[in-house]
Design an enzyme around this catalytic site. Structure first.
Site, mmCIF file in Angstrom:
data_model
loop_
_atom_site.group_PDB
_atom_site.id
_atom_site.type_symbol
_atom_site.label_atom_id
_atom_site.label_comp_id
_atom_site.label_asym_id
_atom_site.label_seq_id
_atom_site.Cartn_x
_atom_site.Cartn_y
_atom_site.Cartn_z
ATOM 1 N N HIS A 1 0.841 -1.193 0.000
ATOM 2 C CA HIS A 1 0.000 0.000 0.000
ATOM 3 C C HIS A 1 0.877 1.245 0.000
ATOM 4 C CE1 HIS A 1 -3.276 -2.737 1.088
ATOM 5 N NE2 HIS A 1 -4.111 -1.751 0.824
ATOM 6 N N LYS B 1 -0.771 4.899 4.638
ATOM 7 C CA LYS B 1 -1.679 3.969 5.322
ATOM 8 C C LYS B 1 -1.176 3.753 6.753
ATOM 9 C CE LYS B 1 -3.892 -0.561 4.764
ATOM 10 N NZ LYS B 1 -5.232 -0.004 5.027
#
Length: 234
Positions: A121, A125
């Site tokens: 990601h 995040k």
């Protein structure tokens, strides 16, 4: 994600964004605006308070925030018992491809000796591993248990902390945080003489929006807690 949700809702037939709430805003404005369904893409440290407030104020909820373990899901179920007319959808991932990836991974897990999850990601995040990776691992572990399979072979005796990833019900889950990624996941399987990989990549946040809109349409008709959007797909 919040901006993308607002755009998707405004573009959807029969839906209107009645109110938006950001960090520090008063949630009471949702009631004043007559909100029927609230969509929560916030942070793991605030989502439970948000959900409790929504349930207390009779507002259906669709949640894409990560950080839901079994204890948190049980807590939401308990809150909803006192509100039998309400529904809440908590989804590890709203992407149709991601949902299929999880289903395929669960089916494949019982046919291979080894099974691990790698997810990547963007570096903003705040939780690791992702909710999608954790949910995938739990589905795989359940499938392996039903098939009578134990942990995969691993002779590691020495390692740097975290080198083998997080352990989710016996499945190793590895998290990468790097610029250029939105959300990607691979599930690696192996047995003697072969390996098999299932891969899914989200290259634009709009990939999640069909699942979000579908959940908004469905949640007023469901009761209690629904985990994932699998039940809404034909």
């Amino acid at each position: 994600m919040g901006t993308a949700v607002c755009q998707a809702v405004e573009a959807a037939e029969g839906m209107t964004v009645a109110q938006t709430v950001d960090h520090g805003d008063d949630l009471a404005s949702l009631v004043e605006a007559g909100v029927e369904v609230a969509v929560d893409f916030t942070r793991p440290d605030v989502v439970m308070d948000n959900l409790k407030w929504l349930i207390d104020h009779d507002i259906h909820s669709v949640v894409g925030t990560s950080g839901f373990d079994a204890a948190r899901l049980r807590q939401v179920e308990q809150w909803l018992r006192d509100k039998p007319e309400l529904g809440s959808v908590i989804a590890p991932n709203f992407g149709i491809g991601a949902v299929l990836m999880m289903q395929f991974a669960a089916k494949a897990a019982k046919f291979f000796d080894s099974a691990e999850v790698i997810e990547a990601h963007h570096p903003r995040k705040v939780d690791a591993p992702s909710g999608t990776a954790v949910h995938t691992a739990r589905l795989m572990a359940q499938s392996r248990e039903e098939a009578g399979l134990g942990p995969g072979p691993d002779a590691t005796q020495q390692q740097l902390e975290g080198a083998r990833g997080a352990n989710v019900d016996g499945i190793a889950v590895h998290a990468i945080r790097a610029e250029g990624y939105i959300a990607s996941q691979q599930v690696w399987f192996g047995s003697a003489g072969e390996n098999f990989t299932i891969s899914h990549n989200s290259v634009d946040r709009m990939s999640f929006m069909p699942g979000v809109v579908l959940s908004i349409r469905k949640v007023p008709a469901v009761r209690g807690l629904t985990v994932g959007i699998d039940a809404f797909l034909d």
